[in-house]
Structure formats: C-alpha cells, structure tokens
Motif scaffolding. Structure first.
Motif, PDB file in Angstrom:
ATOM      1  N   LEU A  23      38.278  93.609  99.272  1.00  0.00           N
ATOM      2  CA  LEU A  23      37.941  92.510  98.362  1.00  0.00           C
ATOM      3  C   LEU A  23      38.606  92.686  97.000  1.00  0.00           C
ATOM      4  N   THR A  24      38.659  93.910  96.515  1.00  0.00           N
ATOM      5  CA  THR A  24      39.293  94.156  95.224  1.00  0.00           C
ATOM      6  C   THR A  24      40.788  93.855  95.298  1.00  0.00           C
ATOM      7  N   ALA A  25      41.433  94.275  96.378  1.00  0.00           N
ATOM      8  CA  ALA A  25      42.858  93.985  96.564  1.00  0.00           C
ATOM      9  C   ALA A  25      43.095  92.481  96.650  1.00  0.00           C
ATOM     10  N   LEU A  26      42.269  91.798  97.425  1.00  0.00           N
ATOM     11  CA  LEU A  26      42.446  90.349  97.593  1.00  0.00           C
ATOM     12  C   LEU A  26      42.164  89.583  96.299  1.00  0.00           C
ATOM     13  N   GLY A  59      31.491  84.599 104.657  1.00  0.00           N
ATOM     14  CA  GLY A  59      32.132  83.576 103.838  1.00  0.00           C
ATOM     15  C   GLY A  59      32.859  84.131 102.619  1.00  0.00           C
ATOM     16  N   LEU A  60      33.177  85.422 102.638  1.00  0.00           N
ATOM     17  CA  LEU A  60      33.838  86.037 101.486  1.00  0.00           C
ATOM     18  C   LEU A  60      35.353  86.036 101.606  1.00  0.00           C
ATOM     19  N   VAL A  61      35.873  85.911 102.839  1.00  0.00           N
ATOM     20  CA  VAL A  61      37.314  85.795 103.046  1.00  0.00           C
ATOM     21  C   VAL A  61      37.579  84.713 104.085  1.00  0.00           C
ATOM     22  N   PHE A  62      38.808  84.207 104.069  1.00  0.00           N
ATOM     23  CA  PHE A  62      39.278  83.255 105.071  1.00  0.00           C
ATOM     24  C   PHE A  62      40.473  83.889 105.761  1.00  0.00           C
ATOM     25  N   THR A  80      37.731  84.021  99.298  1.00  0.00           N
ATOM     26  CA  THR A  80      37.135  82.731  98.957  1.00  0.00           C
ATOM     27  C   THR A  80      36.570  82.802  97.537  1.00  0.00           C
ATOM     28  N   SER A  81      36.172  81.664  97.012  1.00  0.00           N
ATOM     29  CA  SER A  81      35.555  81.674  95.674  1.00  0.00           C
ATOM     30  C   SER A  81      34.259  82.475  95.698  1.00  0.00           C
ATOM     31  N   ALA A  86      31.567  87.501  94.291  1.00  0.00           N
ATOM     32  CA  ALA A  86      30.805  88.668  94.758  1.00  0.00           C
ATOM     33  C   ALA A  86      31.433  89.977  94.299  1.00  0.00           C
ATOM     34  N   VAL A  87      32.757  90.086  94.405  1.00  0.00           N
ATOM     35  CA  VAL A  87      33.402  91.339  94.006  1.00  0.00           C
ATOM     36  C   VAL A  87      33.392  91.494  92.491  1.00  0.00           C
ATOM     37  N   GLU A  88      33.550  90.410  91.756  1.00  0.00           N
ATOM     38  CA  GLU A  88      33.482  90.494  90.294  1.00  0.00           C
ATOM     39  C   GLU A  88      32.068  90.874  89.844  1.00  0.00           C
ATOM     40  N   ARG A  89      31.068  90.273  90.454  1.00  0.00           N
ATOM     41  CA  ARG A  89      29.672  90.605  90.147  1.00  0.00           C
ATOM     42  C   ARG A  89      29.398  92.079  90.458  1.00  0.00           C
TER      43      ARG A  89
END
Length: 115
Positions: A23-26, A59-62, A80-81, A86-89
C-alpha cells in the motif's frame, strides 16, 4: 497515559508488513505492474497474490489483468481512494503513537533525574 493500547487497535489489514509495504508503494504512484511490486517488496508471486487479493476484497486496491499485444499477460495494480486514505491514516496513527511514547519517555527521564 501511554498509547500502547492504540497499537493493538491499529487496522490489522493495513498493518500487516507485506500489505503495508504494498500500500505504501502504491500510494507513491499511479499504478504498478505486478512484477515491479514483487521486486520492490521481495515477496514471492504467491504471497504477493494472496495479499493483493485481500486488499482487493477490502476495496483498497484495484487489480487489472489484461494482455499486451494480445499475447503477453500483464497485471497492473492501482490503489483506490479508500486504500490511499487507509494507508495515510495508518502512518499518521503510527507517528502519533510514536510521538506520544517518546514524549512520555522524556517526561519520565526528567522525573527520574530529579530524584
């Protein structure tokens, strides 16, 4: 009060090291190819696939699987948004917890040095 209880309440879907890495990479790019993510994270194909499936289900990636020039399979992944939020939070929560622990430690150091 120390924030150790907050550590136990972090989102476990995001907090798992491999998924946090993905998630951080994406979050730093528009999209990434599967093989690039595999190389970047050091995960095996099967392990990365498993983690991506969990992130997609949440629903965190597509994930888009298609063919290039009708012959070469290519899998691309986009955050995804909801995934970006989620990763920023998650990183904000970790930073806040770390800051609170450091401040509490500094407070305890001052108290013990005056005794």
């Amino acid at each position: 009060m120390l924030p150790y209880k907050e550590l136990a309440q972090l989102d476990k879907l995001v907090h798992e090291p491999a998924r946090l890495s993905v998630l951080t990479a994406l979050s730093a790019c528009t999209l990434a190819e599967f093989l690039f993510l595999q190389d970047l994270t050091g995960l095996t194909k099967g392990n990365l696939s498993s983690h991506l499936a969990k992130l997609e289900k949440a629903g965190l990636v597509f994930i888009d699987k298609h063919f290039v020039r009708k012959k070469i399979p290519q899998t691309t992944i986009r955050i995804t948004s909801d995934g970006r939020a989620a990763v920023e939070r998650h990183w904000r929560q970790l930073e806040s917890i770390h800051r609170a622990i450091q401040q509490q430690g500094a407070h305890n150091d001052k108290r013990s040095s005056t005794v």
